[in-house]
Design an enzyme around this catalytic site. Sequence first.
Site, PDB file in Angstrom:
ATOM      1  N   ARG A  74      14.102  10.704 -19.479  1.00  0.00           N
ATOM      2  CA  ARG A  74      14.050  12.079 -19.994  1.00  0.00           C
ATOM      3  C   ARG A  74      15.230  12.918 -19.530  1.00  0.00           C
ATOM      4  O   ARG A  74      15.683  13.812 -20.223  1.00  0.00           O
ATOM      5  CB  ARG A  74      12.757  12.755 -19.517  1.00  0.00           C
ATOM      6  CG  ARG A  74      11.512  12.175 -20.168  1.00  0.00           C
ATOM      7  CD  ARG A  74      10.332  13.123 -20.009  1.00  0.00           C
ATOM      8  NE  ARG A  74       9.156  12.564 -20.664  1.00  0.00           N
ATOM      9  CZ  ARG A  74       8.224  11.869 -20.034  1.00  0.00           C
ATOM     10  NH1 ARG A  74       8.312  11.649 -18.742  1.00  0.00           N
ATOM     11  NH2 ARG A  74       7.185  11.388 -20.701  1.00  0.00           N
ATOM     12  N   ASP A 211       6.129  -8.545  -8.998  1.00  0.00           N
ATOM     13  CA  ASP A 211       5.579  -8.226  -7.681  1.00  0.00           C
ATOM     14  C   ASP A 211       6.698  -8.600  -6.725  1.00  0.00           C
ATOM     15  O   ASP A 211       6.938  -9.787  -6.468  1.00  0.00           O
ATOM     16  CB  ASP A 211       4.314  -9.066  -7.427  1.00  0.00           C
ATOM     17  CG  ASP A 211       3.750  -8.814  -6.036  1.00  0.00           C
ATOM     18  OD1 ASP A 211       4.445  -8.202  -5.208  1.00  0.00           O
ATOM     19  OD2 ASP A 211       2.607  -9.235  -5.777  1.00  0.00           O
ATOM     20  N   HIS A 212       7.411  -7.582  -6.233  1.00  0.00           N
ATOM     21  CA  HIS A 212       8.655  -7.895  -5.517  1.00  0.00           C
ATOM     22  C   HIS A 212       8.419  -8.737  -4.273  1.00  0.00           C
ATOM     23  O   HIS A 212       9.322  -9.404  -3.783  1.00  0.00           O
ATOM     24  CB  HIS A 212       9.421  -6.612  -5.164  1.00  0.00           C
ATOM     25  CG  HIS A 212       8.820  -5.842  -4.035  1.00  0.00           C
ATOM     26  ND1 HIS A 212       7.824  -4.925  -4.228  1.00  0.00           N
ATOM     27  CD2 HIS A 212       9.061  -5.873  -2.712  1.00  0.00           C
ATOM     28  CE1 HIS A 212       7.483  -4.411  -3.047  1.00  0.00           C
ATOM     29  NE2 HIS A 212       8.220  -4.962  -2.118  1.00  0.00           N
ATOM     30  N   LYS A 216      10.698 -12.438  -2.207  1.00  0.00           N
ATOM     31  CA  LYS A 216      11.186 -12.549  -0.828  1.00  0.00           C
ATOM     32  C   LYS A 216      11.340 -14.023  -0.470  1.00  0.00           C
ATOM     33  O   LYS A 216      10.475 -14.850  -0.775  1.00  0.00           O
ATOM     34  CB  LYS A 216      10.212 -11.867   0.140  1.00  0.00           C
ATOM     35  CG  LYS A 216      10.206 -10.338   0.014  1.00  0.00           C
ATOM     36  CD  LYS A 216       9.174  -9.741   0.938  1.00  0.00           C
ATOM     37  CE  LYS A 216       9.075  -8.234   0.768  1.00  0.00           C
ATOM     38  NZ  LYS A 216      10.204  -7.517   1.347  1.00  0.00           N
ATOM     39  N   GLU A 250       2.112  -1.748   7.934  1.00  0.00           N
ATOM     40  CA  GLU A 250       3.269  -0.845   7.941  1.00  0.00           C
ATOM     41  C   GLU A 250       3.087   0.199   9.030  1.00  0.00           C
ATOM     42  O   GLU A 250       1.974   0.655   9.270  1.00  0.00           O
ATOM     43  CB  GLU A 250       3.389  -0.131   6.598  1.00  0.00           C
ATOM     44  CG  GLU A 250       3.740  -1.028   5.436  1.00  0.00           C
ATOM     45  CD  GLU A 250       3.793  -0.231   4.141  1.00  0.00           C
ATOM     46  OE1 GLU A 250       4.873   0.246   3.806  1.00  0.00           O
ATOM     47  OE2 GLU A 250       2.734  -0.071   3.527  1.00  0.00           O
ATOM     48  N   ASP A 269      -3.233  -0.871  -3.697  1.00  0.00           N
ATOM     49  CA  ASP A 269      -1.780  -0.819  -3.539  1.00  0.00           C
ATOM     50  C   ASP A 269      -1.209  -2.133  -2.996  1.00  0.00           C
ATOM     51  O   ASP A 269      -0.106  -2.525  -3.362  1.00  0.00           O
ATOM     52  CB  ASP A 269      -1.427   0.333  -2.585  1.00  0.00           C
ATOM     53  CG  ASP A 269       0.073   0.620  -2.575  1.00  0.00           C
ATOM     54  OD1 ASP A 269       0.661   0.698  -3.666  1.00  0.00           O
ATOM     55  OD2 ASP A 269       0.649   0.764  -1.478  1.00  0.00           O
ATOM     56  N   HIS A 274       0.071  -7.948  -3.828  1.00  0.00           N
ATOM     57  CA  HIS A 274       0.908  -8.688  -2.869  1.00  0.00           C
ATOM     58  C   HIS A 274       0.103  -9.705  -2.058  1.00  0.00           C
ATOM     59  O   HIS A 274       0.453 -10.878  -1.970  1.00  0.00           O
ATOM     60  CB  HIS A 274       1.535  -7.732  -1.850  1.00  0.00           C
ATOM     61  CG  HIS A 274       2.431  -6.700  -2.441  1.00  0.00           C
ATOM     62  ND1 HIS A 274       3.195  -6.917  -3.551  1.00  0.00           N
ATOM     63  CD2 HIS A 274       2.708  -5.431  -2.039  1.00  0.00           C
ATOM     64  CE1 HIS A 274       3.882  -5.821  -3.824  1.00  0.00           C
ATOM     65  NE2 HIS A 274       3.618  -4.908  -2.925  1.00  0.00           N
ATOM     66  N   LYS A 374      -1.601   1.224   6.690  1.00  0.00           N
ATOM     67  CA  LYS A 374      -0.480   2.105   7.009  1.00  0.00           C
ATOM     68  C   LYS A 374      -0.680   2.691   8.403  1.00  0.00           C
ATOM     69  O   LYS A 374      -1.791   2.743   8.902  1.00  0.00           O
ATOM     70  CB  LYS A 374      -0.381   3.221   5.981  1.00  0.00           C
ATOM     71  CG  LYS A 374       0.080   2.702   4.627  1.00  0.00           C
ATOM     72  CD  LYS A 374       0.444   3.834   3.707  1.00  0.00           C
ATOM     73  CE  LYS A 374       1.047   3.298   2.416  1.00  0.00           C
ATOM     74  NZ  LYS A 374       2.346   2.648   2.606  1.00  0.00           N
ATOM     75  N   LYS A 379       5.697  -2.633  11.601  1.00  0.00           N
ATOM     76  CA  LYS A 379       5.763  -3.236  10.274  1.00  0.00           C
ATOM     77  C   LYS A 379       5.751  -4.747  10.449  1.00  0.00           C
ATOM     78  O   LYS A 379       6.605  -5.297  11.156  1.00  0.00           O
ATOM     79  CB  LYS A 379       7.058  -2.800   9.589  1.00  0.00           C
ATOM     80  CG  LYS A 379       7.274  -3.371   8.199  1.00  0.00           C
ATOM     81  CD  LYS A 379       8.629  -2.869   7.675  1.00  0.00           C
ATOM     82  CE  LYS A 379       8.947  -3.442   6.312  1.00  0.00           C
ATOM     83  NZ  LYS A 379       8.089  -2.905   5.260  1.00  0.00           N
TER      84      LYS A 379
END
Lengths: 519, 321
Positions: A74, A211-212, A216, A250, A269, A274, A374, A379
Amino acid sequence: MADETIATVKPGTDGAAANPLRAGLAADRITSPCSVVFFGASGDLFKRMLLPAIYSMRLRGTLPTDFALVGFARTPFDDAGFREYCRQQLDLFMPDGKKPEGAMWDDFARRISYIAADFKETRDFVALKERLEQNDRELGTGGNHLFYLSTPPPVFPEIIKQLKAAGLDKDPTGWTRIVVEKPFGTDLASARTLQAAIEAVFPEREIYRIDHYLGKEPVQDIIALRFANTIFEPIWNRNYVASVQITSAESLGVEERGGYYDHAGALRDMIQNHVINLLALVAMEAPISSDADDIRTEKYKVLSAIAPPVHADVWSMSARGQYGAGTIDGRAVKAYRQEQDVAPDSNTETFAAIKLYVENWRWAGVPFFLRSGKRLPRKVAEIAVTFKPIPHRFYGDSTDRIEPNVLVIKIEPDEGISMRFEAKVPGPKDHVRSVYMDFNYGTGFGVQSPPAYERLIGDAMLGDQTLFTRWDAVERAWEVVTPILEVWQNTKDFSFPNYAAGSQGPESAKQLFADWRHL
Amino acid sequence: MTVDIPAILEQLAQSHRRRGSDAGVATMTIVVFFDNEAIGELARDRIRMLSSKHPSRVIVLDATAPETAHHIEGGDWIDVGVRGCGPEMLRSAVDALRLRDAPVVLLWIARDIGSDPRFAALCDEAATVVYNSSLLDGGHDALRELARHVERHPGLEIADIAYLRLAPWQESIALLFDGTALPELADVRSVEVACGSEPEALYLLGWLASRLDWTPGEGGDLRDRTGHSIAFALERASEPRRIARVVLRSSRSTFVAELDDGGETIALSVSGPNAREARHRTIQNPGIAALVERAILWAGDDRVFRAALGAAGTILARRAR
């Protein structure tokens, strides 16, 4: 002078005639010419992850020379303005401080264009079609189009509908593929609705659900560890394995994502995508080949062997938490309910732990503990496979504790594998103690793994779906977590916040893992 | 001449004890042989880079230093003087000092191959041999000797750094003929290669010849399958070991791949019926460590390399007549 075996080159997978000079040049993964359209190109994901990944590919030489990038969003840019925006973002976000400059940047920049658009306007998609045709003519992109949905998910169905309306769902001369960012739906029903919208336009072979985590290097190494070695597979089953714990923790809070996160929570999430994907890789049977669908079929079979908990069992098979104020790395941090865009009485979990069983011959009775949270102390993402204790003890001092062996696959921040085993302490007495054999990618191979997005975008351009999630697995993952989501959503947790930031999570999770000895 | 292996092994054990509980990971034993003092430090430096990426035991056989000179660095780096040592002594030293269960990679940095019995002895210990035909010789003698040796030893797993350096050029030239320009590949009438040293240029020519089934003609040219003549010219230009330009002409078009001024990209241009705007490909000049890595990982059964080497050898043999 030609070697007949190698001079005969098969036609390319995209139907291109064989170029005999290409034989044996497979060391680097070079993709076929294409235009990549980034929907949401003025957003955060594009500038921080996707654009640097694409330019890194260019610098590494893994991007096709005949390539074009089209931004579609946009924000009002013209082509020159968007090029300058891209240059500025690369200045900020390229890893290792590599600057966009010189002939390489000039050549890359002239392949960048932009369409300022309203996602509901078919005429903007027609303009996109014209731009892609222009790229095909002038930049040699060969009618190959990769559409990357990096907008907020609610916009996905509209974009897909408009792609169809503009005739962009297929190209008579090349391939068309669509990359769909996570989350794929917010629950089972919405995922099915989204899938219906996509499959009405694109067949499954053209859909790349990203799914990043799967890009890995250590995640890919799970397959290598299991199936490129003979020593692990014979003991990779209920006879030897006591439990499997998959953790994605994390130390960060929700940062600027409070608005999104407060409607999602840790189960949606992280666990549903994941973490369950990691479970599938750890537990699947050996595929009959490295073909994407053979691997994805095995992953799906594992997920279908998981019995979703019935509502009555949810509390005994799960734990949830929400962080309160606390201290991390010596710094005071605020409670979740004080975060920006979070409801002051939020019932959203920032910590989720579940226990699942894969009910098949290999894994019957072995608990799989999945947890994500979290504001935990550090991490860490890892998979810990704990083996059963020795069957009979005759060695070692009676005061020694003989620990079970543990194999840990470390995903982040360290990437590698460690193995815990017992060894004799030197000396006249028969003391034993645990030692750790540690393989670290950083020191083992002395290089940083390429960023996950680079690998995954490259795979999408190559048409390799191995590291992308197939719909049946997405749907099954939603089916597995849905009873937990339903019970959690319908039960206000008055104990929230129930763990302090910087702690190991709520007490209820410790109870869930009470039998697990790796903690 | 003997190398004091027990003393070296004792030093190695002491070094490991001093390092304490450091976890060890090793992928191979790298054996480096050189007989030129000028190259020694460069070779050590590059192997340090390689072994930092692929943890290895490194055995440096320094034929410029006396056999009494040896030292251990950092636990798995063994530097041994082997001046005057015969082939059996070298083979025995490597056998004693190598890691038992990891493959041996030999980096032979010396001019002679077939005529040096030390090379044959060390090859017996090695799973992979890495050579660099353009490191010590800007001319083509080393390449000619390598071609002969490989022809006589077809089972030898060997890679040549000079060939591996061509990868971005091979990719670029292939790219010039992708798509609609492909039919012109069968109509190439001349090839020009401008390069700073001969082995790379000859390899490129050999690669094209082997891929396109060109054979040396009687007039110093090449002939395609239909008997058409293909003229070729090799021009000295640019720095040693770097290709500056490759030009292929068909009866209708000219295809050019040329290093740009900064030396970081290859500009690709086509004139003629398939003319198009210039494109750029990154050249990514890989360091010697990266090339050795590539040699180890991919060159084991590289039939395209063997065919290119064979073709280059045939062209050289025809030129020598």
